[in-house]
Design an enzyme around this catalytic site. Structure first.
Site, PDB file in Angstrom:
ATOM      1  N   TYR A 152       0.839  -1.205   0.000  1.00 35.95           N
ATOM      2  CA  TYR A 152       0.000   0.000   0.000  1.00 35.95           C
ATOM      3  C   TYR A 152       0.874   1.256   0.000  1.00 35.95           C
ATOM      4  CZ  TYR A 152      -3.832   3.169   1.198  1.00 35.95           C
ATOM      5  OH  TYR A 152      -4.754   4.188   1.190  1.00 35.95           O
ATOM      6  N   ALA A 155       2.493   1.418  -3.453  1.00 33.55           N
ATOM      7  CA  ALA A 155       1.556   1.781  -4.523  1.00 33.55           C
ATOM      8  C   ALA A 155       1.200   3.261  -4.446  1.00 33.55           C
ATOM      9  CB  ALA A 155       0.292   0.937  -4.417  1.00 33.55           C
TER      10      ALA A 155
HETATM   11  N1  LIG Z   1     -10.203   6.399   4.012  1.00 32.81           N
HETATM   12  C1  LIG Z   1      -8.974   6.752   4.300  1.00 32.81           C
HETATM   13  O1  LIG Z   1      -8.605   6.939   5.460  1.00 32.81           O
HETATM   14  C2  LIG Z   1      -7.974   6.947   3.188  1.00 32.81           C
HETATM   15  C3  LIG Z   1      -6.751   7.509   3.510  1.00 32.81           C
HETATM   16  C4  LIG Z   1      -5.819   7.678   2.513  1.00 32.81           C
HETATM   17  C5  LIG Z   1      -6.112   7.301   1.224  1.00 32.81           C
HETATM   18  N2  LIG Z   1      -7.301   6.740   0.930  1.00 32.81           N
HETATM   19  C6  LIG Z   1      -7.554   6.343  -0.463  1.00 32.81           C
HETATM   20  O2  LIG Z   1      -8.737   6.931  -0.916  1.00 32.81           O
HETATM   21  C7  LIG Z   1      -9.328   6.109  -1.916  1.00 32.81           C
HETATM   22  C8  LIG Z   1     -10.777   5.843  -1.554  1.00 32.81           C
HETATM   23  O3  LIG Z   1     -10.828   5.215  -0.285  1.00 32.81           O
HETATM   24  P1  LIG Z   1     -12.193   4.979   0.488  1.00 32.81           P
HETATM   25  O4  LIG Z   1     -11.946   5.230   1.913  1.00 32.81           O
HETATM   26  O5  LIG Z   1     -13.277   5.676  -0.218  1.00 32.81           O
HETATM   27  O6  LIG Z   1     -12.315   3.409   0.287  1.00 32.81           O
HETATM   28  P2  LIG Z   1     -13.606   2.533  -0.117  1.00 32.81           P
HETATM   29  O7  LIG Z   1     -13.211   1.125   0.109  1.00 32.81           O
HETATM   30  O8  LIG Z   1     -14.812   3.063   0.543  1.00 32.81           O
HETATM   31  O9  LIG Z   1     -13.735   2.820  -1.669  1.00 32.81           O
HETATM   32  C9  LIG Z   1     -12.859   2.271  -2.618  1.00 32.81           C
HETATM   33  C10 LIG Z   1     -13.686   1.761  -3.774  1.00 32.81           C
HETATM   34  O10 LIG Z   1     -12.802   1.223  -4.769  1.00 32.81           O
HETATM   35  C11 LIG Z   1     -13.438   0.110  -5.327  1.00 32.81           C
HETATM   36  N3  LIG Z   1     -12.480  -0.781  -5.982  1.00 32.81           N
HETATM   37  C12 LIG Z   1     -11.577  -1.608  -5.399  1.00 32.81           C
HETATM   38  N4  LIG Z   1     -10.913  -2.295  -6.324  1.00 32.81           N
HETATM   39  C13 LIG Z   1     -11.396  -1.899  -7.531  1.00 32.81           C
HETATM   40  C14 LIG Z   1     -11.111  -2.253  -8.873  1.00 32.81           C
HETATM   41  N5  LIG Z   1     -10.169  -3.156  -9.176  1.00 32.81           N
HETATM   42  N6  LIG Z   1     -11.795  -1.635  -9.872  1.00 32.81           N
HETATM   43  C15 LIG Z   1     -12.754  -0.725  -9.583  1.00 32.81           C
HETATM   44  N7  LIG Z   1     -13.071  -0.352  -8.336  1.00 32.81           N
HETATM   45  C16 LIG Z   1     -12.401  -0.931  -7.319  1.00 32.81           C
HETATM   46  C17 LIG Z   1     -14.126  -0.581  -4.141  1.00 32.81           C
HETATM   47  O11 LIG Z   1     -15.134  -1.469  -4.573  1.00 32.81           O
HETATM   48  C18 LIG Z   1     -14.634   0.608  -3.361  1.00 32.81           C
HETATM   49  O12 LIG Z   1     -15.962   0.927  -3.705  1.00 32.81           O
HETATM   50  C19 LIG Z   1      -8.484   4.844  -1.993  1.00 32.81           C
HETATM   51  O13 LIG Z   1      -7.562   4.970  -3.063  1.00 32.81           O
HETATM   52  C20 LIG Z   1      -7.754   4.848  -0.665  1.00 32.81           C
HETATM   53  O14 LIG Z   1      -6.528   4.161  -0.732  1.00 32.81           O
HETATM   54  C21 LIG Z   1      -8.251   6.536   1.887  1.00 32.81           C
END
Ligand SMILES: NC(=O)c1ccc[n+]([C@@H]2O[C@H](COP(=O)([O-])OP(=O)(O)OC[C@H]3O[C@@H](n4cnc5c(N)ncnc54)[C@H](O)[C@@H]3O)[C@@H](O)[C@H]2O)c1
Length: 247
Positions: A152, A155
């Site tokens: 992670y 990436a």
């Molecule tokens: N929530 C946090 O604290 C946080 C912090 C830093 C970064 N992020 C990043 O923000 C972004 C969104 O996170 P979130 O909290 O909304 O997560 P989330 O899990 O609610 O949403 C991520 C979405 O991506 C979709 N997904 C996963 N693999 C996929 C694929 N191969 N093709 C298409 N869709 C796919 C999932 O089905 C999900 O709906 C992510 O990239 C995450 O790494 C989140």
């Protein structure tokens, strides 16, 4: 931010849940024609419910052929936001015990997905001599990941590097490429589990380590995306903005 996106076409990945859902709905609310994509079909239905201007399609962003097909179907996009990502249900463990499929799964959705989606929208953006690409990276790509997951952190650092490089390549065509790096937001099952695991004392320490003394919300992240996607950021490219409440 109250920008209007009337007449613009926005493609949002990861729109079936969490931050991506918030981004897709807000663009549509502000007048854009939006396509939200995700592997989670049920989630996409919830995202689109009651929101005009927001269509959805199931798409695995790691499938290069499917990505090209869905983007061709949608037509020219002015805005791409890659929010699909996360830790693929994994938890942190010692590096020597991580399997190759575990490593690859996280690289595929967060990093390769960002590249494949950008590849697919670039030709029309170049032709229009306008485009806004925003990648949702993470504080994990800048410092150490709270998840403890090596893939992670790698990436997300890769997504930041890709953002910088694409910005350098595409600026001459009127396309900006930026990244928003969220801090901890309770927006998905993994962050919920992490939050619960901290316990009351750990939660208090986490919040006290944030300058503004609160956790982030989906809206906090959406606001930064709107800025990078708007005309107000036309001379900003290749940047990663930490949206984490301050250290
Ligand atoms: N929530 C946090 O604290 C946080 C912090 C830093 C970064 N992020 C990043 O923000 C972004 C969104 O996170 P979130 O909290 O909304 O997560 P989330 O899990 O609610 O949403 C991520 C979405 O991506 C979709 N997904 C996963 N693999 C996929 C694929 N191969 N093709 C298409 N869709 C796919 C999932 O089905 C999900 O709906 C992510 O990239 C995450 O790494 C989140």
């Amino acid at each position: 931010m109250t920008a209007s996106f009337e007449g613009q076409r926005a493609l949002v990945t990861g729109a079936g849940h969490g931050i991506g859902r918030g981004i897709a709905r807000e663009f549509a609310r502000l007048g854009a024609t939006v396509l939200g994509v995700d592997v989670n079909a049920a989630g996409l239905e919830e995202t689109a419910a009651g929101q005009d201007g927001l269509a959805t399609a199931t798409l695995d962003v790691t499938d290069a052929v499917a990505v090209q097909a869905v983007v061709a179907d949608f037509g020219a996009a002015d805005i791409l936001v890659h929010s699909a990502g996360g830790v693929c249900g994994q938890a942190g463990k010692p590096a020597e015990t991580v399997t190759l499929p575990e490593w690859q799964a996280i690289l595929a959705v967060n990093l390769t997905g960002a590249f494949l989606m950008a590849q697919a929208v670039i030709p029309a953006m170049k032709a229009a001599r306008y485009g806004r690409i925003v990648n949702i990276s993470s504080g994990a790509g800048i410092g150490v990941s709270l998840t403890g997951i090596q893939a992670y952190a790698a990436a997300k650092a890769g997504e930041i590097g890709l953002t910088r490089q694409l910005a350098h390549e595409l600026g001459q065509f009127g396309i900006t490429v930026n990244s928003v790096a969220p801090g901890f937001v309770r927006s998905n099952p993994t962050t919920e589990r992490q939050w619960e695991a901290y316990g009351a004392e750990g939660q208090r320490r986490l919040v006290e380590g944030i300058a503004t003394r609160r956790l982030g919300t989906v809206a906090d992240i959406v606001n930064a995306v709107l800025f990078f996607a708007s005309d107000r950021s036309g001379w900003i490219s290749g940047q990663t903005l930490s949206v984490d409440g301050g250290k």
